[in-house]
Design a protein around this motif. Structure first.
Motif, PDB file in Angstrom:
ATOM      1  N   THR A  88     -50.236  19.128  12.835  1.00 26.08           N
ATOM      2  CA  THR A  88     -50.560  18.145  13.875  1.00 26.08           C
ATOM      3  C   THR A  88     -49.556  16.993  13.861  1.00 26.08           C
ATOM      4  O   THR A  88     -49.433  16.274  14.838  1.00 26.08           O
ATOM      5  CB  THR A  88     -51.970  17.574  13.665  1.00 26.08           C
ATOM      6  N   MET A  89     -48.855  16.807  12.735  1.00 25.49           N
ATOM      7  CA  MET A  89     -47.782  15.822  12.645  1.00 25.49           C
ATOM      8  C   MET A  89     -46.660  16.393  11.783  1.00 25.49           C
ATOM      9  O   MET A  89     -46.920  16.986  10.730  1.00 25.49           O
ATOM     10  CB  MET A  89     -48.261  14.497  12.045  1.00 25.49           C
ATOM     11  N   ILE A  90     -45.429  16.223  12.252  1.00 30.31           N
ATOM     12  CA  ILE A  90     -44.251  16.678  11.516  1.00 30.31           C
ATOM     13  C   ILE A  90     -43.273  15.516  11.435  1.00 30.31           C
ATOM     14  O   ILE A  90     -42.967  14.885  12.449  1.00 30.31           O
ATOM     15  CB  ILE A  90     -43.569  17.867  12.218  1.00 30.31           C
ATOM     16  N   ARG A  91     -42.800  15.246  10.220  1.00 31.46           N
ATOM     17  CA  ARG A  91     -41.752  14.243  10.041  1.00 31.46           C
ATOM     18  C   ARG A  91     -40.553  14.931   9.393  1.00 31.46           C
ATOM     19  O   ARG A  91     -40.665  15.463   8.294  1.00 31.46           O
ATOM     20  CB  ARG A  91     -42.249  13.084   9.175  1.00 31.46           C
ATOM     21  N   GLU A  92     -39.444  14.925  10.102  1.00 30.66           N
ATOM     22  CA  GLU A  92     -38.238  15.614   9.647  1.00 30.66           C
ATOM     23  C   GLU A  92     -37.219  14.610   9.132  1.00 30.66           C
ATOM     24  O   GLU A  92     -37.055  13.529   9.702  1.00 30.66           O
ATOM     25  CB  GLU A  92     -37.603  16.375  10.816  1.00 30.66           C
ATOM     26  N   PHE A  93     -36.510  15.005   8.070  1.00 26.28           N
ATOM     27  CA  PHE A  93     -35.282  14.301   7.709  1.00 26.28           C
ATOM     28  C   PHE A  93     -34.163  15.318   7.677  1.00 26.28           C
ATOM     29  O   PHE A  93     -34.275  16.373   7.037  1.00 26.28           O
ATOM     30  CB  PHE A  93     -35.354  13.617   6.345  1.00 26.28           C
TER      31      PHE A  93
END
Length: 264
Positions: A88-93
């Motif tokens: 439901t939430m994705i944080r990419e680096f």
């Protein structure tokens, strides 16, 4: 990852005459989490494994034979791909390549052709189609919520040449301008930051514990350990605090696209 652990859990559950929901209730977990463990898509935390042992009266077997939380996944991205579709939430680096779900077709094809040993045209075609299929999660206007934190190197390395890079960067700018994703850039002038060691993806779910995925050359790892996931989240938050604001990040991206275009 090997599914021996999940198969064994399923066998013990069925021997005990329990449905996935009944086991989930007894172990204070969700049915979907049990389902993902049995299918080999998730590794339970140590506390989850302890509760499963208690619910199934299996002593400490599930706890003792818990797969290593930082073990490399054999088909190293497949488990992460499955999680990506459920998040439901994705944080990419990203510090070298544009995140997969934000890649254009021509950029993705260039990335696929850069590997060793060289890939055939048919294999590249299949991989590009798979990558573009992943990007379809952005067709939903609301979920998953996606944040991308980019090292400036992602914008400067001319992967595929100036035209492909300009196209790729402007694709990301449009995603951000439409408010479908939020993008922040870590400028070169910042120097060292907490995520320089490699690419990281953090994922949250509606009814499962959060997970993380990290990747380096020819290897990737899915992390379910709450302690490790929290450490990676802390590093991400610290780096995000040093990144350029959204408006300044988009201005830098537009300038980079224009610079690539001038060399066309």
């Amino acid at each position: 990852m090997s599914n021996t652990y999940g198969d064994w859990l399923k066998a013990r559950r069925e021997t005990a005459g329990l449905t996935q929901q009944e086991l989930a209730d007894a172990a204070f977990m969700t049915r979907s989490h049990i389902s993902h463990i049995e299918a080999g898509r998730r590794i339970p935390s140590r506390e989850d494994a302890r509760r499963l042992d208690t619910a199934l009266n299996t002593g400490d077997v599930l706890s003792s034979f818990l797969p290593q939380e930082d073990a490399a996944v054999s088909d190293y991205f497949e488990a992460a791909r499955q999680l990506e579709q459920q998040a439901t939430m994705i944080r990419e680096f990203a510090y070298s390549f544009v995140p997969g779900i934000m890649q254009t077709e021509r950029y993705a094809r260039t990335v696929m052709r850069s590997g060793f040993p060289p890939r055939s045209d048919d294999e590249c075609d299949r991989l590009v189609v798979t990558r573009l299929e992943r990007a379809k999660i952005l067709n939903n206007p609301v979920t998953p919520v996606v944040w991308a934190l980019l090292d400036e190197a992602v914008l400067r390395r001319p992967i595929g040449g100036p035209e492909i890079m300009a196209e790729q960067i402007m694709h990301m700018v449009r995603l951000a301008e439409s408010e479908r994703v939020r993008i922040h850039v870590l400028p070169f002038g910042l120097g060292a930051h907490p995520l320089l060691n490699g690419m990281v993806t953090l994922m949250w779910f509606e009814d499962q514990p959060p997970a993380a995925y990290s990747e380096a050359a020819l290897m990737g790892k899915v992390h379910d350990s709450p302690t490790l996931v929290e450490r990676l989240r802390g590093a991400y938050d610290l780096a995000l605090g040093d990144a350029l604001p959204l408006k300044d990040s988009l201005a830098l991206m537009r300038a980079a696209a224009e610079e690539h275009g001038h060399h066309d």
